[in-house]
Design an enzyme around this catalytic site. Sequence first.
Site, PDB file in Angstrom:
ATOM      1  N   TRP A 357       0.835  -1.208   0.000  1.00 44.25           N
ATOM      2  CA  TRP A 357       0.000   0.000   0.000  1.00 44.25           C
ATOM      3  C   TRP A 357       0.871   1.260   0.000  1.00 44.25           C
ATOM      4  O   TRP A 357       0.400   2.358  -0.283  1.00 44.25           O
ATOM      5  CB  TRP A 357      -0.967   0.003   1.197  1.00 44.25           C
ATOM      6  CG  TRP A 357      -0.341   0.279   2.536  1.00 44.25           C
ATOM      7  CD1 TRP A 357       0.668  -0.428   3.120  1.00 44.25           C
ATOM      8  CD2 TRP A 357      -0.657   1.334   3.460  1.00 44.25           C
ATOM      9  NE1 TRP A 357       0.992   0.104   4.350  1.00 44.25           N
ATOM     10  CE2 TRP A 357       0.184   1.184   4.585  1.00 44.25           C
ATOM     11  CE3 TRP A 357      -1.586   2.369   3.448  1.00 44.25           C
ATOM     12  CZ2 TRP A 357       0.134   2.054   5.693  1.00 44.25           C
ATOM     13  CZ3 TRP A 357      -1.639   3.234   4.555  1.00 44.25           C
ATOM     14  CH2 TRP A 357      -0.782   3.070   5.654  1.00 44.25           C
ATOM     15  N   ASP A 358       2.144   1.094   0.264  1.00 45.31           N
ATOM     16  CA  ASP A 358       3.083   2.215   0.254  1.00 45.31           C
ATOM     17  C   ASP A 358       2.973   3.014  -1.051  1.00 45.31           C
ATOM     18  O   ASP A 358       3.075   4.242  -1.060  1.00 45.31           O
ATOM     19  CB  ASP A 358       4.533   1.714   0.343  1.00 45.31           C
ATOM     20  CG  ASP A 358       4.807   0.815   1.539  1.00 45.31           C
ATOM     21  OD1 ASP A 358       3.867   0.181   2.028  1.00 45.31           O
ATOM     22  OD2 ASP A 358       5.972   0.738   1.959  1.00 45.31           O
ATOM     23  N   GLU A 488       1.167  -1.425  13.201  1.00 41.92           N
ATOM     24  CA  GLU A 488       1.236  -2.888  13.330  1.00 41.92           C
ATOM     25  C   GLU A 488       1.674  -3.330  14.722  1.00 41.92           C
ATOM     26  O   GLU A 488       1.843  -4.528  14.956  1.00 41.92           O
ATOM     27  CB  GLU A 488       2.163  -3.463  12.259  1.00 41.92           C
ATOM     28  CG  GLU A 488       1.588  -3.291  10.863  1.00 41.92           C
ATOM     29  CD  GLU A 488       2.560  -3.681   9.757  1.00 41.92           C
ATOM     30  OE1 GLU A 488       3.755  -3.855  10.047  1.00 41.92           O
ATOM     31  OE2 GLU A 488       2.117  -3.798   8.600  1.00 41.92           O
ATOM     32  N   LYS A 601       3.962   2.111  16.226  1.00 40.08           N
ATOM     33  CA  LYS A 601       5.006   1.905  15.217  1.00 40.08           C
ATOM     34  C   LYS A 601       4.992   3.020  14.172  1.00 40.08           C
ATOM     35  O   LYS A 601       6.015   3.511  13.735  1.00 40.08           O
ATOM     36  CB  LYS A 601       4.767   0.555  14.540  1.00 40.08           C
ATOM     37  CG  LYS A 601       5.760   0.219  13.455  1.00 40.08           C
ATOM     38  CD  LYS A 601       5.395  -1.098  12.789  1.00 40.08           C
ATOM     39  CE  LYS A 601       6.404  -1.465  11.711  1.00 40.08           C
ATOM     40  NZ  LYS A 601       5.964  -2.593  10.897  1.00 40.08           N
ATOM     41  N   GLN A 602       3.782   3.369  13.731  1.00 36.84           N
ATOM     42  CA  GLN A 602       3.679   4.378  12.673  1.00 36.84           C
ATOM     43  C   GLN A 602       2.339   5.083  12.780  1.00 36.84           C
ATOM     44  O   GLN A 602       1.387   4.548  13.343  1.00 36.84           O
ATOM     45  CB  GLN A 602       3.827   3.737  11.307  1.00 36.84           C
ATOM     46  CG  GLN A 602       2.694   2.822  10.891  1.00 36.84           C
ATOM     47  CD  GLN A 602       3.102   1.880   9.770  1.00 36.84           C
ATOM     48  OE1 GLN A 602       3.555   0.780  10.016  1.00 36.84           O
ATOM     49  NE2 GLN A 602       2.940   2.318   8.531  1.00 36.84           N
TER      50      GLN A 602
HETATM   51  C1  BGC Z   1       4.931  -1.094   7.593  1.00 42.31           C
HETATM   52  C2  BGC Z   1       3.885  -1.222   6.515  1.00 42.31           C
HETATM   53  C3  BGC Z   1       4.561  -1.130   5.167  1.00 42.31           C
HETATM   54  C4  BGC Z   1       5.696  -2.132   5.048  1.00 42.31           C
HETATM   55  C5  BGC Z   1       6.499  -1.957   3.784  1.00 42.31           C
HETATM   56  C6  BGC Z   1       5.987  -2.167   7.399  1.00 42.31           C
HETATM   57  O1  BGC Z   1       6.979  -2.041   8.359  1.00 42.31           O
HETATM   58  O2  BGC Z   1       4.352  -1.230   8.861  1.00 42.31           O
HETATM   59  O3  BGC Z   1       2.937  -0.186   6.644  1.00 42.31           O
HETATM   60  O4  BGC Z   1       3.625  -1.336   4.168  1.00 42.31           O
HETATM   61  O5  BGC Z   1       6.583  -1.978   6.126  1.00 42.31           O
HETATM   62  O6  BGC Z   1       7.089  -0.697   3.733  1.00 42.31           O
END
Ligand code: BGC
Length: 760
Positions: A357-358, A488, A601-602
Site C-alpha cells: 500500500w506504500d 502494526e 510503530k507508525q
Molecule cells: C509497515 C507497513 C509497510 C511495510 C512496507 C511495514 O513495516 O508497517 O505499513 O507497508 O513496512 O514498507
Amino acid sequence: MKQYLKHHEWQIIEEGFDPHLHRVSESIFSLGNGRMGQRANFEETYSGDTHQGTYVAGIYYPDKTRVGWWKNGYPEYFAKVLNAPSWIGIGFNFEGQELDLAHASVEKFVRVLDMKQGLLTRSFEATLPDGKKIAVQAQRFCSMADGEVGAIRYALTPINFSGTVKIKLSIDADVANKDSNYDEKFWDRVYEESQMGWAVVNAQTKKTQFQVCTGMEYKIEIDGQRVGGKVFTHNKEKYADNIVEITLVQGKELVVYKYAAVLSSENHPKEKLVKHCLAKVDEASKKGFATLLQDHVAKWNRTWQDCDITIEGDVAAQQGIRFNIFQLMQTYTGEDERLNIGPKGFTGEKYGGSTYWDTEAYCLPFYLGTTNPAVARNLLIYRYKHLPKAIENAKKLGFKNGAAFYPFVTMNGEECHNEWEITFEEIHRTSAMAYAMRDYIDYTGDKNYWIDYGLEVLIGISRFWSQRVNWSGDKNRYVILGVTGPNEYENNVNNNWYTNYLCAWTLRFTMEAIDYVKKNASDKLVSLFSKITFNEATEVARWKDIAEKMYYPEDKTRGVFLQQDGFLDKELIPTKDLPAEDRPLNQKWSWDRILRSCFIKQADVLQCMYLFEDDFTQDQIKRNFDFYEPMTVHESSLSPCVHVILASKLGYEDKAYEMYLRTSRLDLDDYNNDTEDGCHITSMAGTWMSVVKGFGGMRVRQGQLHFNPFIPGQWKSYSFRIEFRGRVLKVKVSQAQTEVLLESGEPLEIIVNNKPAKIS
Ligand code: BGC
C-alpha cells in the site's frame, strides 16, 4: 543510529573502511536505473561480511511459505525479489595473492556516490599479506540512458612491485538469496559461453521461468594503451569468465573497462535473448565508458532539472532530500506499467514482492508532483489490472459478489504475505487504492479515470467493506472487528479508527463516482453494471446506511479519537521514558510486550488526519497530535513524514524539523538499525512530501493549488518544482519571502498563505 557519512550537498561520502559498516554502505551506495540495480558490493573478491545483491525489475520467485499452522486463505507462495546473476566481478590475483580487502591492510579508503551523475566511485590503497601495495580507483554506473547496460572502470596501480596479474572478469548466475528458506537456489542453467573478450550467461528462474541473460565485454589498458595479455576462457554451469594475464610495471596504471548487458525475457523473446544480449553489450563496448557515462549523466541532469529540491544553509538536510529523490528515481522511472516500487527497490531483498500500500499512500503524490500524469495513471492502472485477482483473493476468504480485497504484498496481484494479523486483518490497505484514485483525480482533474477504470475498482472495494462490517446492536452502529490498523504494534483489535474511517469514506467516494459516471457516461455505467451484476438500489442503499452509521471510537474527555476500542486500557507512557537501550523495540522486546504497550510503530489516527485533513478542525488535529505523537516510536519508515506534515500545519516547527531529519536521513544515519537489509525506498517519497506538503504547505483544493509555507530556522531558503496540470511551477521559500514562479504553461491563480495570487 550511525553517523559515519560525510555531509555534502551532492555526494554521499564514506571515508575509511570499517567492515562492520560494510553492509549498511552496500545498501546506501546502491545503484539502479529502473530496470536493474546493484548493491554497492566490491568488484574484486571480498571474503568478509557482505550482502551480495544484483536485481532485475519484475523478476521474482514464488517461494514456499514457511508457516507452522496453515490458515485458509494463506497465499500459496511468498514472492521473493530474486538475487540475479552478478555482472560486476573483476578479481585480481598477483602471483597467487588474491586482492581481498578482508585480508589486506586498507588505507585511504573513500567511497563516493555522486548523486548528480549517478556514479559510484571507490578508491583505496591496499597492502596485501605479502607486502605488495596497490592503489585502486573503481567507478561504475547502471545506465539511466539504457536500462539494460552497466559499466565499470577499474584502475589499479602497483605501487611497490612489478609482476604478473591474473584478472578474472566474470558473470555469475550461481547466486543465492540471503533470505532463502531452505538454502535453495532459484536459477537453472540455460546457456553459457565464454570466448576471448566476451562471455554470456543465460539463466532461468525456477517455477516462474523468467530468463535473464547477462553478457560482458571488456578492454584493458596500461598507461592509456590497449593491452591484450594472455586470455583463458572458462565456463561451467551458470558461470562464465575470461582470465587475462598481464604484466604490470611498478607505478603504471592498469585500467579495466567492463561493460555488461542485462536483458530479461520480460522484454525480449527467450529464443533471441542471447543474441540481443551480445548485440547490446557489443554496442555498449563500442560506445566506450566515457560516452556511456556522458549519456547517463545527461539523463540524470534532465531528471534533476525537474525534481531537485534545494535547501540552503543546512548541508545534512540537503544531502538527505537529494538522497531520497535519487533513490526513488533510480528505482522507478514510470516507463513500464508492469513495474512498481518495492519497499527496498534495488537495494535489498527483504520484504519480497514489489508492491505494498506504500505505493498508493506514499509514492503516488511524489510521481504526481514530479513527472507527467501518465506515470501516476500507470500506477493506478497496475491495480486496475489486478482487480480480478483481488476479487479472487476476497473469495478465498469467504467474501462474495465481486468483493475486492487487494493483497498486502504482491507481484502479480496475488497475495504473498502470510502473517494472519496482516494478511487477513490489515484490511485498510484495500482502501488505499481508492484514496490514490482521489489523489490522482484531485491533482490532475482527470475525473474520466472513474469512467475508464476507476469505478469498477471502487465498486469491488466497497462490496468488500459492506460485507466486512457488522451491525452492533449494543452500539447501534456498524463496527469492524478483528483488524490491524496501519500501526502494526497492535493486532486483532476492534474498531481501528483509521480503518473505520477509510471504510465509510470509500463507500461515499464510490457513490460520488457512480453519480459522476451516470451523468457523464451513462451508457458505460449501464454496461459496467451489467458486467458485474450490480444492483444499484440495494447495494448503494446498504453503503449509505453503513457510511451514515459507522462507529468511531473516541475519548470525549480528552477530545481525541481512539486508535481502537481498547486503547485506553493500555498504560500510556511517553517514548521519552523508554531507556535508549530498548530501542528499536522491534529488535529488543518480545512481540507480546510490544502488543500490550501503547507504543505506536507508525502514524495511525494521525495518518487518517493527514489524508483527510479538511474533515477536521485545527484544534482536533492538535489534540490528537499532542496525544499520539509522544507515544510514537516511528519504527516504520513510513511514519515520520506524516508527522512532519502535521507538525508543520500546527506550527510545531522544531518537531517538524526533527521529523524531517528522521525521514530524510533515515537510511543515511541508520535510525532504525536496519539499513543493512536495504534502503527504505517507498518512505523516501514521504520525505519529498515532507518538504512539499509539510514545509511548503502545498495542497490541492477544488482544483486549485494552495501553499502555506514555513521555513525551518536552520535553513536560509529552500526550493522545489512541481508539475501541475500542464504547468511547471517553481516555489522558493526564504526566511523573508515566498516566491512562486511559473516556469512553463498557462497562467493560473493559486492561493498563497490564504490569499489569491495570479502567476503568469
Ligand atoms: C509497515 C507497513 C509497510 C511495510 C512496507 C511495514 O513495516 O508497517 O505499513 O507497508 O513496512 O514498507
